[in-house]
Scaffold this motif. Structure first.
Motif, mmCIF file in Angstrom:
data_model
loop_
_atom_site.group_PDB
_atom_site.id
_atom_site.type_symbol
_atom_site.label_atom_id
_atom_site.label_comp_id
_atom_site.label_asym_id
_atom_site.label_seq_id
_atom_site.Cartn_x
_atom_site.Cartn_y
_atom_site.Cartn_z
ATOM 1 N N VAL A 184 -10.915 -12.614 -71.058
ATOM 2 C CA VAL A 184 -9.571 -12.381 -70.873
ATOM 3 C C VAL A 184 -8.873 -13.529 -69.792
ATOM 4 N N VAL A 185 -7.880 -14.059 -70.493
ATOM 5 C CA VAL A 185 -7.126 -14.961 -69.355
ATOM 6 C C VAL A 185 -5.878 -14.432 -68.566
ATOM 7 N N ARG A 186 -6.010 -14.512 -67.118
ATOM 8 C CA ARG A 186 -4.921 -13.649 -66.523
ATOM 9 C C ARG A 186 -4.038 -14.630 -65.916
ATOM 10 N N PHE A 187 -2.627 -14.403 -65.672
ATOM 11 C CA PHE A 187 -1.987 -15.327 -65.217
ATOM 12 C C PHE A 187 -0.914 -14.441 -64.099
ATOM 13 N N PRO A 188 -0.527 -15.014 -63.233
ATOM 14 C CA PRO A 188 0.432 -14.523 -62.143
ATOM 15 C C PRO A 188 1.926 -14.016 -62.597
ATOM 16 N N LEU A 189 2.403 -12.946 -62.099
ATOM 17 C CA LEU A 189 3.686 -12.477 -62.222
ATOM 18 C C LEU A 189 4.783 -12.741 -61.292
ATOM 19 N N ALA A 190 5.970 -12.936 -61.965
ATOM 20 C CA ALA A 190 7.068 -13.229 -60.876
ATOM 21 C C ALA A 190 8.144 -12.595 -61.595
ATOM 22 N N PRO A 191 8.481 -11.261 -61.667
ATOM 23 C CA PRO A 191 9.675 -10.684 -62.470
ATOM 24 C C PRO A 191 11.019 -11.448 -62.032
ATOM 25 N N PHE A 192 12.004 -11.634 -63.157
ATOM 26 C CA PHE A 192 13.296 -12.110 -63.007
ATOM 27 C C PHE A 192 14.066 -11.571 -64.172
ATOM 28 N N LEU A 193 15.297 -11.883 -64.232
ATOM 29 C CA LEU A 193 16.338 -11.523 -65.155
ATOM 30 C C LEU A 193 16.659 -12.585 -66.138
ATOM 31 N N GLY A 194 16.361 -12.881 -67.167
ATOM 32 C CA GLY A 194 16.442 -13.978 -68.103
ATOM 33 C C GLY A 194 17.902 -13.961 -68.166
ATOM 34 N N THR A 195 19.057 -12.925 -68.210
ATOM 35 C CA THR A 195 20.149 -13.003 -68.526
ATOM 36 C C THR A 195 21.186 -12.489 -67.480
ATOM 37 N N ILE A 196 21.890 -13.023 -66.980
ATOM 38 C CA ILE A 196 22.918 -12.900 -65.875
ATOM 39 C C ILE A 196 24.141 -13.707 -66.349
ATOM 40 N N GLY A 197 25.240 -13.135 -66.470
ATOM 41 C CA GLY A 197 26.587 -13.667 -66.865
ATOM 42 C C GLY A 197 27.866 -12.891 -66.458
ATOM 43 N N VAL A 198 28.809 -13.554 -66.634
ATOM 44 C CA VAL A 198 30.042 -12.967 -66.788
ATOM 45 C C VAL A 198 31.007 -12.962 -68.085
ATOM 46 N N ALA A 199 31.911 -12.172 -68.177
ATOM 47 C CA ALA A 199 32.511 -12.080 -69.544
ATOM 48 C C ALA A 199 33.315 -13.357 -69.782
#
Length: 366
Positions: A184-199
């Motif tokens: 198994v290959v293991r990789f670090p996590l760094a949670p974030f939002l891919g989508t942030i926007g305004v109308a």
């Protein structure tokens, strides 16, 4: 980053007294983004912190059967570990046509009182807590960085990715070297939002995939806890939305998606009036990230070269407005000292960002 062992169903473990927005069928957009005329589902004063639940699109899409209970069960996930909102959305009559809509689910919009076109709304990421202990990385035909080459066989490839504890007490994503293999290959996590926007000011709701001046699916992995996204307001109230949650992503996001997985986020929504925005940043024409160390203007275009040019121009404008640096000297500085990075190349519109170190300008007084 939170505990990856818990499953955060809607309303569970929400802090008492928090302003909370769940990801119910009535509070989300699926495949499209808010436009002028779309009513907010929440209205807040500037400076308000909001706890927002987000739902990943992986496991609910039509090419996965639009049945997350069955899809995740095939990967060993119990019904209790599948989010109720994902089940409800997939089973609802919420309009979603994969032939014309994007895949992403976004929660909102949230109106910020007093926000007007010309102002900036600032979205600060205060907390990103995982809602499930797994995610999915997908490659679909005609998409990704190598369309026509990968996937190598007919059909889409959606790779179920469990989250595991590591030796240091943190958490990592885990992928086998070959299907069913022990290594198994293991990789670090760094949670974030891919989508942030305004109308957008237009009456037509934008497709959820291509990013633009409204923000949207910018996929900038710097937007982890503590980062801020500044967005130019297009409609009164701004009408902010968030979604496309990730546990991890590499710049480029070459397979089409990165490690997509649902998050509960706490964000703060601030307002910068136009005059102050001009003084701090110059004329901001698109999304700009700020961290403790960096100012990060962006460029977006279908042509990667043009996206790069837009990003350079945005960086020059920022440096001139904030520090009063002459254009030819700022151009030289960018060439010598600033990294320009490709945020993603798989979302129709390409994204480039400039990472300008604030510390380089310590002691500069405007």
């Amino acid at each position: 980053m939170g505990d990856f062992t818990a499953v955060l169903q809607a309303g569970r473990s929400v802090p008492e007294g928090a302003t909370y927005l769940p990801a119910e069928p009535t509070t989300v957009f699926w495949g499209r983004l808010p436009a002028a005329g779309d009513a907010p589902v929440l209205v807040v004063a500037p400076g308000t912190e909001v706890v927002v639940d987000t739902v990943s699109h992986e496991g609910i899409l039509e090419d996965q059967g639009r049945d997350p209970v069955a899809w995740f069960a095939a990967h060993g996930v119990s019904r209790e570990a599948v989010l109720d909102e994902a089940v409800a959305l997939a089973a609802s009559d919420h309009p979603h046509d994969p032939a014309v809509d994007g895949p992403h689910v976004v929660t909102g919009p949230i109106a910020v009182e007093g926000a007007m076109p010309g102002d900036l709304v600032s979205v600060t990421i205060l907390d990103t807590t995982p809602r499930v202990p797994y995610g999915v990385i997908s490659n679909r035909h005609g998409k990704g960085a190598l369309p026509g080459e990968l996937p190598a066989a007919p059909g889409n490839v959606s790779v179920f990715t469990p989250i595991e504890p590591d030796a240091s007490g943190g958490w990592v994503g885990a992928l086998p070297l070959v299907e069913g293999g022990p290594r198994v290959v293991r990789f670090p996590l760094a949670p974030f939002l891919g989508t942030i926007g305004v109308a957008v000011a237009d009456e037509e709701r934008p497709h959820s995939v291509p990013p633009g001046a409204h923000g949207g699916n910018i996929d900038i992995k710097l937007l982890t806890e503590g980062a801020v996204l500044h967005l130019p307001v297009q409609v009164p109230g701004a009408n902010v939305y968030v979604g496309d949650p990730h546990f991890a992503q590499g710049d480029g996001e070459v397979a089409l998606t990165a490690l997509e997985a649902s998050l509960r986020v706490t964000i703060r929504l601030d307002l910068i009036p136009r005059e102050e925005a001009l003084r701090q940043f110059g004329e901001v024409l698109g999304p700009m990230v700020e961290t403790d160390e960096l100012l990060v203007p962006t460029g977006h275009d279908r042509d990667l070269d043009e996206a790069m040019r837009q990003c350079v121009r945005a960086a020059l404008s920022l440096i001139a407005a904030r520090w009063g640096m002459a254009e030819h000297l700022a151009y030289a500085y960018l060439s010598a000292a600033t990294d320009f990075r490709i945020s993603e190349v798989v979302d129709i519109v390409q994204g480039v960002r400039a990472e300008i170190r604030k510390a380089d300008f310590d002691g500069v007084v405007r």
